[in-house]
Scaffold this active site. Structure first.
Site, PDB file in Angstrom:
ATOM      1  NE  ARG A 168      -3.561  -2.197   2.821  1.00  0.00           N
ATOM      2  CZ  ARG A 168      -3.305  -3.339   3.449  1.00  0.00           C
ATOM      3  NH1 ARG A 168      -2.099  -3.532   3.991  1.00  0.00           N
ATOM      4  NH2 ARG A 168      -4.218  -4.292   3.530  1.00  0.00           N
ATOM      5  CE  LYS A 192      -6.629  -0.640   4.572  1.00  0.00           C
ATOM      6  NZ  LYS A 192      -7.914  -0.921   3.898  1.00  0.00           N
ATOM      7  CG  HIS A 260      -4.897   0.473  -3.458  1.00  0.00           C
ATOM      8  ND1 HIS A 260      -4.274   0.194  -2.255  1.00  0.00           N
ATOM      9  CD2 HIS A 260      -5.900  -0.430  -3.574  1.00  0.00           C
ATOM     10  CE1 HIS A 260      -4.885  -0.830  -1.670  1.00  0.00           C
ATOM     11  NE2 HIS A 260      -5.875  -1.214  -2.446  1.00  0.00           N
ATOM     12  NE  ARG A 263      -2.873  -3.802  -1.275  1.00  0.00           N
ATOM     13  CZ  ARG A 263      -2.429  -4.582  -0.287  1.00  0.00           C
ATOM     14  NH1 ARG A 263      -1.138  -4.781  -0.154  1.00  0.00           N
ATOM     15  NH2 ARG A 263      -3.263  -5.151   0.552  1.00  0.00           N
ATOM     16  CG  HIS A 286      -6.275  -8.892   1.364  1.00  0.00           C
ATOM     17  ND1 HIS A 286      -6.456  -9.311   0.060  1.00  0.00           N
ATOM     18  CD2 HIS A 286      -6.068  -7.547   1.297  1.00  0.00           C
ATOM     19  CE1 HIS A 286      -6.364  -8.267  -0.754  1.00  0.00           C
ATOM     20  NE2 HIS A 286      -6.132  -7.202  -0.029  1.00  0.00           N
ATOM     21  CE1 TYR A 295      -6.477  -7.091  -6.610  1.00  0.00           C
ATOM     22  CE2 TYR A 295      -6.531  -8.292  -4.548  1.00  0.00           C
ATOM     23  CZ  TYR A 295      -6.437  -7.108  -5.240  1.00  0.00           C
ATOM     24  OH  TYR A 295      -6.318  -5.925  -4.547  1.00  0.00           O
TER      25      TYR A 295
END
Length: 314
Positions: A168, A192, A260, A263, A286, A295
């Site tokens: 990120r 995150k 992003h 990514r 994730h 994806y």
């Protein structure tokens, strides 16, 4: 004469009591990006405005039940798109959770509130050939003598670190030399929710980090940033966004591609090359496999192509 500023939904005293401690928690403890903190602030302020307009005190957070929250969601659907509404409710759910932890609120009326379903658009990404064109941009400008050696090497480094590690933007600009393992070619990344993960960066990115460190880094200490501005301070996300736009324009690539989405490109290219979904989930950081599954669209197309070429019954 200019029109007077609108009166804030939360009076200063109520904002100091309810909003500012929450924002401070998001920024300092949860280490959320400035963008996320701003969005959560807007969510609380909008909710306070609705409380005020519906005849309640704008800080009447403790007096609401599930019925009140449903009324708010119904009204908010007239003003916001579905994605914005989901983000607002997520922010308000976090707001209540924080004050429950602090002992000021006893229940979270936003838990389980029904929301309109979100459409799940496929992520935009660059193909591998498009990615190569983007990555070649800094060397192209350097050969044309439009930028100097420092800028060319630094810009390549930015693009390669984000794409090579699937980082990120906040993770890339927050990367320090002390987090880079030059022996294994990987980096410890703080993502995150302050979750740490190990990201392989790739041989190309690692070679650029070494070269930039040895030739241009003024302070390559453990707490010094890998990605620096022209003045050798830590790069900001906005600087990275502008840099990506510059090289998209140079390569005549879609201008709606963001850092992003590099990514997204990273994840898609891994899956196309045969990486398993669980591994990509870990590499991206994730929390849920469902997030990573968006994806797989190109991977399925790739598998069908392989099947068509190789299977006698295809």
């Amino acid at each position: 004469m200019s029109s007077p500023e609108p009166e804030p939904a939360l009076p200063p005293a109520a904002a100091a009591e309810w909003l500012l401690p929450f924002l401070d928690f998001l920024a300092k403890e949860r280490r959320y990006s400035a963008y996320t903190v701003r969005n959560y602030r807007q969510a609380v302020e909008d909710f306070a405005a609705w409380l005020k307009q519906s005849g309640r005190a704008p800080d009447a957070f403790a007096m609401l039940g599930a019925r009140d929250v449903r009324d708010f969601v119904i009204e908010a659907q007239r003003r916001f798109g579905r994605r914005t509404l989901h983000n607002h409710v997520s922010g308000l759910r976090t707001f209540y959770r924080y004050w429950m932890r602090e002992g000021r609120l006893k229940k979270n009326p936003f838990t389980g509130v029904p929301l309109p379903k979100l459409e799940k658009p496929l992520p935009k990404f660059l193909t591998e050939s498009q990615m190569l064109k983007l990555l070649a941009g800094p060397d192209t400008l350097r050969a044309q003598e439009q930028i100097g050696e420092f800028t060319a090497l630094r810009d390549r480094l930015v693009l390669e670190v984000i794409y090579g590690g699937g980082l990120r933007v906040s993770e890339a600009v927050g990367l320090n030399y002390g987090a880079v393992d030059f022996g294994t070619g990987s980096a410890r990344v703080l993502g995150k929710g302050r979750k740490e993960r190990i990201c392989p960066l790739g041989d190309t990115a690692m070679a650029l980090i070494r070269k930039f460190r040895d030739t241009h880094a003024r302070r390559p200490g453990p707490t010094d940033p890998v990605l620096v501005s022209e003045r050798h301070g830590r790069m900001s996300p906005v600087e990275v966004q502008k840099l990506v736009k510059k090289y998209l324009a140079l390569a005549d690539l879609p201008m709606d591609i963001t850092p992003h989405k590099l990514r997204h490109s990273y994840a898609t290219h891994l899956l196309n090359a045969g990486a398993d979904l669980r591994s990509v989930q870990e590499l991206l950081g994730h929390a849920s496999l469902t997030t990573t599954q968006i994806y797989t669209h190109t991977s399925v197309a790739r598998l069908k192509e392989i099947h068509a070429k190789a299977h006698p019954r295809a």
